[in-house]
Scaffold this motif. Structure first.
Motif, PDB file in Angstrom:
ATOM      1  N   ASP A   1      28.644  52.011  66.229  1.00  0.00           N
ATOM      2  CA  ASP A   1      29.639  51.283  67.034  1.00  0.00           C
ATOM      3  C   ASP A   1      31.034  51.832  66.749  1.00  0.00           C
ATOM      4  O   ASP A   1      31.849  52.020  67.663  1.00  0.00           O
TER       5      ASP A   1
ATOM      6  N   HIS B   1      28.671  44.952  62.682  1.00  0.00           N
ATOM      7  CA  HIS B   1      29.318  46.189  63.110  1.00  0.00           C
ATOM      8  C   HIS B   1      28.634  47.376  62.439  1.00  0.00           C
ATOM      9  O   HIS B   1      28.540  47.436  61.213  1.00  0.00           O
TER      10      HIS B   1
ATOM     11  N   TYR C   1      35.445  43.815  58.495  1.00  0.00           N
ATOM     12  CA  TYR C   1      35.671  44.555  59.728  1.00  0.00           C
ATOM     13  C   TYR C   1      36.547  43.724  60.663  1.00  0.00           C
ATOM     14  O   TYR C   1      36.302  42.540  60.875  1.00  0.00           O
ATOM     15  N   ARG C   2      37.556  44.358  61.227  1.00  0.00           N
ATOM     16  CA  ARG C   2      38.503  43.663  62.089  1.00  0.00           C
ATOM     17  C   ARG C   2      38.516  44.352  63.454  1.00  0.00           C
ATOM     18  O   ARG C   2      39.126  45.400  63.645  1.00  0.00           O
ATOM     19  N   GLU C   3      37.822  43.746  64.412  1.00  0.00           N
ATOM     20  CA  GLU C   3      37.655  44.345  65.738  1.00  0.00           C
ATOM     21  C   GLU C   3      38.978  44.516  66.473  1.00  0.00           C
ATOM     22  O   GLU C   3      39.178  45.487  67.208  1.00  0.00           O
ATOM     23  N   SER C   4      39.891  43.579  66.281  1.00  0.00           N
ATOM     24  CA  SER C   4      41.135  43.584  67.057  1.00  0.00           C
ATOM     25  C   SER C   4      42.225  44.462  66.443  1.00  0.00           C
ATOM     26  O   SER C   4      43.322  44.552  66.991  1.00  0.00           O
TER      27      SER C   4
ATOM     28  N   GLU D   1      36.746  51.106  61.260  1.00  0.00           N
ATOM     29  CA  GLU D   1      35.687  51.345  62.243  1.00  0.00           C
ATOM     30  C   GLU D   1      34.434  51.951  61.611  1.00  0.00           C
ATOM     31  O   GLU D   1      33.317  51.678  62.053  1.00  0.00           O
TER      32      GLU D   1
ATOM     33  N   ARG E   1      34.163  53.491  69.043  1.00  0.00           N
ATOM     34  CA  ARG E   1      35.495  52.882  69.032  1.00  0.00           C
ATOM     35  C   ARG E   1      36.577  53.894  68.612  1.00  0.00           C
ATOM     36  O   ARG E   1      37.686  53.881  69.153  1.00  0.00           O
TER      37      ARG E   1
END
Length: 347
Positions: free
Chosen positions: A291, A287, A231-234, A280, A295
């Protein structure tokens, strides 16, 4: 003496794979090349392994630098390169024994005839997963693309089918002077996410000759647990930065700008819908899908995303596309949730 090729190996904590990569170049049938290993602040034995090769071969160099990321390492290698052509190989991948020979003879030909020298060479590759290699062909037919119409066609194909065209830096070889003359460098992947996309789209804008080779010359090692599996939040922010960077480049560079619509389409459907949304809806230790649902709704509200979706809605004809675009514009996240999560549960 100037080498024909400069092989740049950006390396960060690849002690398990660096030997395999370097040895695949030492086994080349074409031997006019240099290898530049860029140790990007590794904390394992990567730097030590690189130095051991430097001690054995005078055509292998190693740059030790503070960690700055893949783009930073590639830029450092390009600055050091002396070869007429540059290849940037990921240090956990490797190449076939005839890789450089195929490129030198098939694509580049007589280096003395400047008009025949390509700015960019593309080739096919193998995807290596759990010991099994699968041939992956790009959508280009083998041959030379050297007219304005040809290059425009390549740009259109690259934007229309990123997965089939493959915009990864390792799937190209670049003429060194071409990169320098056009000031082509990599923007940090920490800023734009897909730094290769931006770099190669800019390169295609400047290119006057591209040569496509049908031979598969490269092994791309796709390992479970790599960055693409996490998972890559940015990611949404990085892709928006990529979008803004390319649009600014087009505005400032006075280069081909016929494909803004295709670029915006790629941004919305391949980067946002095709990459950010699955990211997401991925469940990991830090994550949850809940959530992700929040997003996704936020992503739909990003100005660039909302504007492109609204503009496409004006001309969309297919009912399914109209539905998806309405979901973007009206922030109806539940539609995307059904696409990426609900249908899987019911299948």
């Amino acid at each position: 003496m100037t080498p024909f090729f400069s092989i740049i190996l950006p390396s960060y904590n690849v002690e398990k794979y660096l030997d395999r990569c370097v040895k695949s170049f030492l086994a080349q049938s074409f031997t006019d090349y240099e290898i530049i290993i860029v140790d990007d602040g590794s904390t394992d034995r990567t730097g030590e392994i690189a130095d051991s090769y430097v001690g054995k071969y005078d055509f292998i160099k190693c740059i030790h630098k503070d960690n700055g990321g893949l783009s930073s390492a590639r830029n450092a290698g390009i600055a050091e390169a002396k070869g007429q052509f540059i290849h940037m190989c990921d240090a956990d991948d490797w190449v076939t024994p005839t890789f450089l020979e195929i490129i030198a003879t098939k694509a580049i030909g007589d280096i003395g005839i400047a008009s025949q020298v390509p700015d960019i060479v593309k080739f096919n590759y193998y995807r290596h997963v759990d010991g099994k290699a699968t041939l992956c062909k790009n959508i280009l037919q083998e041959g030379c693309y050297d007219s304005v119409e040809d290059i425009d066609s390549l740009m259109k194909q690259a934007l229309k089918s990123v997965n089939s065209y493959v915009l990864s830096a390792w799937s190209h070889i670049y003429r060194r002077d071409f990169l320098i003359e056009n000031n082509l460098t990599f923007v940090s992947e920490r800023k734009v996410g897909s730094e290769d996309f931006l770099f190669n789209l800019e390169a295609l804008c400047f290119a006057k000759k591209v040569y496509a080779v049908n031979d598969a010359c490269y092994y791309y090692d796709l390992r479970f647990g790599s960055l693409t599996q996490k998972y890559r939040e940015s990611l949404p922010k990085q892709y928006v930065n990529l979008y803004r960077s390319y649009m600014k480049f087009i505005e400032n560079s006075h280069v081909r700008n016929k494909h803004i619509d295709e670029f915006q389409n790629m941004f919305l459907w391949q980067l946002i819908f095709g990459t950010c949304f699955p990211n997401e809806y991925r469940k990991t230790e830090n994550h949850s899908v809940a959530d992700g649902r929040v997003r996704v709704k936020e992503i739909c509200g990003i100005n660039e995303v909302h504007t492109i979706a609204r503009n496409q809605l004006k001309t969309a004809k297919k009912p399914i596309k109209i539905l998806y675009l309405l979901a973007f514009v009206l922030k109806q996240e539940w539609i995307f949730f059904w696409i990426f999560v609900g249908k899987k549960k019911n299948s």
